[in-house]
Design a protein around this motif. Structure first.
Motif, PDB file in Angstrom:
ATOM      1  N   ALA A  15       0.830  -1.206   0.000  1.00 40.96           N
ATOM      2  CA  ALA A  15       0.000   0.000   0.000  1.00 40.96           C
ATOM      3  C   ALA A  15       0.870   1.263   0.000  1.00 40.96           C
ATOM      4  CB  ALA A  15      -0.931  -0.003   1.206  1.00 40.96           C
ATOM      5  N   VAL A  16       1.906   1.286   0.831  1.00 45.05           N
ATOM      6  CA  VAL A  16       2.807   2.445   0.884  1.00 45.05           C
ATOM      7  C   VAL A  16       3.537   2.600  -0.448  1.00 45.05           C
ATOM      8  CG1 VAL A  16       4.892   3.357   1.988  1.00 45.05           C
ATOM      9  CG2 VAL A  16       3.040   2.455   3.382  1.00 45.05           C
ATOM     10  N   PHE A  19       1.104   3.994  -3.030  1.00 41.13           N
ATOM     11  CA  PHE A  19       0.841   5.407  -2.744  1.00 41.13           C
ATOM     12  C   PHE A  19       2.014   6.264  -3.204  1.00 41.13           C
ATOM     13  CE2 PHE A  19       0.938   9.104   0.114  1.00 41.13           C
ATOM     14  CZ  PHE A  19      -0.291   9.655  -0.201  1.00 41.13           C
ATOM     15  N   ALA A  20       3.238   5.833  -2.904  1.00 41.17           N
ATOM     16  CA  ALA A  20       4.430   6.576  -3.334  1.00 41.17           C
ATOM     17  C   ALA A  20       4.526   6.615  -4.855  1.00 41.17           C
ATOM     18  CB  ALA A  20       5.682   5.952  -2.736  1.00 41.17           C
ATOM     19  N   ALA A  22       2.053   6.513  -6.965  1.00 40.88           N
ATOM     20  CA  ALA A  22       1.010   7.419  -7.446  1.00 40.88           C
ATOM     21  C   ALA A  22       1.449   8.874  -7.305  1.00 40.88           C
ATOM     22  CB  ALA A  22      -0.289   7.181  -6.692  1.00 40.88           C
ATOM     23  N   ILE A  23       2.052   9.209  -6.178  1.00 34.54           N
ATOM     24  CA  ILE A  23       2.539  10.580  -5.957  1.00 34.54           C
ATOM     25  C   ILE A  23       3.631  10.922  -6.963  1.00 34.54           C
ATOM     26  CG2 ILE A  23       3.761  12.084  -4.326  1.00 34.54           C
ATOM     27  CD1 ILE A  23       0.912  11.698  -3.518  1.00 34.54           C
TER      28      ILE A  23
END
Length: 131
Positions: A15-16, A19-20, A22-23
């Motif tokens: 998940a992390v 998320f990274a 995507a950013i």
């Protein structure tokens, strides 16, 4: 119980990571899509034939895409050039609207029909005339 902790840890890491990713991809797309360049604009209204001074122009950032070749970028110095067309305040300066020659040196030869009675007697054929 140990396998549940490992599964939870693995899900957290995935998940992390997502998320990274995507950013980072959002920032990369924004940077690639932002193609602004600096171009010259008139600070105030300028008359045709006037010499451009440093106080007459300023830089602004705009996105022009494939039309950027028609306007003068910050890589070209305009100070000392002459305007061929009036410029309004805030208007982008086109490459077709400036000249390095002053208005007195820009002359064109244009044939016109004039009666001999309307010309001075000392005028020779082919002699330049100001109209």
């Amino acid at each position: 119980m140990n396998t549940q902790k490992k599964a939870a840890q693995t899900r957290f890491i995935v998940a992390v990571s997502l998320f990274a990713a995507a950013i980072i991809s959002a920032l990369a797309l924004t940077a690639l899509g932002n193609r602004t360049d600096s171009f010259w604009i008139a600070k105030r209204s300028l008359a045709p034939g006037s010499e451009i001074t440093a106080g007459d122009i300023t830089l602004t950032k705009v996105t022009l895409g494939d039309r950027s070749e028609k306007y003068i970028s910050n890589r070209t110095s305009l100070v000392g050039s002459y305007l061929l067309r009036a410029q309004n305040e805030g208007e982008l300066i086109s490459i077709n609207e400036v000249s390095d020659l002053p208005p007195t040196k820009r002359a064109q030869q244009v044939p016109i029909a004039v009666r001999s009675a309307d010309m001075p007697v000392d005028l020779a054929i082919g002699e330049p005339v100001n109209i």
